[in-house]
Design a protein around this motif. Sequence first.
Motif, PDB file in Angstrom:
ATOM      1  N   LYS A  38       0.821  -1.201   0.000  1.00  0.00           N
ATOM      2  CA  LYS A  38       0.000   0.000   0.000  1.00  0.00           C
ATOM      3  C   LYS A  38       0.867   1.267   0.000  1.00  0.00           C
ATOM      4  O   LYS A  38       0.576   2.234  -0.709  1.00  0.00           O
ATOM      5  CB  LYS A  38      -0.924   0.005   1.214  1.00  0.00           C
ATOM      6  N   GLN A  68       2.188   1.840  -3.365  1.00  0.00           N
ATOM      7  CA  GLN A  68       1.135   2.276  -4.281  1.00  0.00           C
ATOM      8  C   GLN A  68       0.848   3.768  -4.134  1.00  0.00           C
ATOM      9  O   GLN A  68       0.542   4.451  -5.124  1.00  0.00           O
ATOM     10  CB  GLN A  68      -0.136   1.451  -4.044  1.00  0.00           C
ATOM     11  N   SER A 101      -3.743   4.330  -2.181  1.00  0.00           N
ATOM     12  CA  SER A 101      -3.398   2.988  -2.665  1.00  0.00           C
ATOM     13  C   SER A 101      -4.580   2.341  -3.376  1.00  0.00           C
ATOM     14  O   SER A 101      -4.446   1.269  -3.974  1.00  0.00           O
ATOM     15  CB  SER A 101      -2.954   2.100  -1.498  1.00  0.00           C
TER      16      SER A 101
END
Length: 680
Positions: free
Chosen positions: A305, A308, A565
Amino acid sequence: MLIVNLFKFRCLLVLVALLSAFKSVSATIIRYGKAGKIDYNLKTGTFTVFNGPVLLLAEGFSEVGYQNTTLRSRNYTQITYTKSAVKDAFGQGIKHTFLLKQDGLPNMQQIILTYSNRDYFLISVNITGSNLATNRMVPLKGNLMDSQIKDEATSLFVPFDNDTFISYQALPFQANVSNPSAEVTALYHNPSRKGYVIGSVDHRNWKTGVITTMDATKEITVEAVCGYTNESITRDKIAHGYLKGNTVTSASIFFGSFSDWRSGMETYAKANRIAEPPVIFKWKSPTPVGWNSWGAMQEKITLEKANQVVDFFADSLKSFRSEGVAYIDLDSYWDNLLKGGLTGDYSKLKTFADHAKAKGLKPGIYWAPFVDWGFAGGGNRRAEGTNYTFGEMWTKVGSGYHDLDGARALDPTHPGTQQRIATVINKFKECGFEMIKIDFLGHAAIESEHFYDPKISTGMQAYQAGMEFLLKQLDHKMLVYAAISPSLASGRYVHMRRIACDAFKSIHDTEYTLNGVSNGWWQTHLYDYIDADHVVFGDQSDAENTARFLSAIVTGTCITGDDFSRPGKWTNTAKRLLNNTEILKILKNGKAFVPVEGGMGKSASPLFVKQVGNVTYLAIFNYSDAEQKINLDFSRLALRTGEKYNFTDLIAQKTASIQDNQLLKLAAKDALIFKITSKK
């Protein structure tokens, strides 16, 4: 008859001469600034303060708590005055020293510092003797006399810190009301903006409270109390610690009267910066912008995450930079990425940091170095990186410990606390982090009956010791951002500080943040930057999202907080707002906007202005659930009333001609920002 009259005339001359001689002996006139004057009476130990012909303060005196009694300057019978030239960081000035003696009592000194180019003075008090101890010193106490301010006064409450969602308050002063404020207060007349500013300018030994009281006859008294504690304000459950020695000195107190209380507060903030210059290294890089995980991701942090989010910034928010720079900061729960606890494997964190750098971003991290979150597990737990238990490191408060926000305070002077800090900070540096957000710093400033270091006896001394040790470990390697922290005392130790407590995405979060800016914007001159906390868009309306974004612009920096994310309404909002380069340009100098209106209670000014060269920026907020009509009074906006201006809406990117007192409609929970230029 002629002889009698001549005799009477000669007697009158003698009387006048005696009165003149008495006045020259008893009255000492001290000048400061353009028109300031202090009239000190050597016979009574009191002083009055004037600005030109206007009486500002009457019956001023100093007092010190000593051996269950109170020493007052007005009770000493032997007072002598000396002065000497000084040259310090404030400039060239004069040090005025009043030495007060009384048989059987410690000597008292009142020291007043004045400067011809400063429209305020600084006053402190000390006592000298043998093995003295006190936890209460009042350098300045007296009656505030300016009739215009007294008749319609607004009293400003400044919080000691930004914990527990505490708010600034700017309230009408009322009879039989006492208003305490932490470190500083302003009393002002909002229509004219005329006001007093009174506050401490050093915070290494004392917590200071400035207490203003209006009695039934509307007489206002003020006292600046060094040694002030109040659980609802300073968080302390015990009295302030004692300062001891052959000489004990108070903090220096700033006293000024200003035609605009806002300029007075900015002058006060700058005086703090002069009196206590930064310990932290000088910040020479651009105004910080970026992202923090606490806004939405919180405990859901994973390496995937976090990476991202980095990718989203690199791909979709390419314009959201400050001179090419943005930070990606992992808040609490970054330890999800660890193996083996704080002394274990940090390889995932290093992978994240390396990924951020590879994408042209700067990685950041979070920590609360002075608290124990696991105290419920008992005191026998071994503190990471040390041979001490947490129980040995806990700050002792009476018969117990200091718990707040679900965390227990650690003694900043304890070697275990310091070894643990060194261990973790070294890990962060090895990972390559370039920013650190430090939190719950107020726990390091709590009063204790006994610190590990016997030389430390007050919470502020402990705070200084802890923060200086922390900075030494950081070794000039990171941008240092303070979250929950003392409002005034942190200026020496961090580059950037959050103006209020946590704020998220609603219009109420925006109003809460801007309450801090409305009453604490002046801290933009104490810190390199103040911040509006993580800006979260979520699934709120476009209007609320605009208001939340602009609350950050008004504060002077912008740290976003959505979970980038994954896709959602917030990702499209971010692309629309955070890539607006015309608005982002406003952040270049990093300074906060100035509130247009005061006296808003716990709410916030609806209007804020900022001058950059020949351009004026105006931000307007509607905190209510209904459309509002906003009157653009040029005299309040520092615009020329007879002139027309071009107002460019930087959100809609449209320009209109607006004149004085024009009404502007603003939708519910919405905000606007204008670039204002003269219409040629």
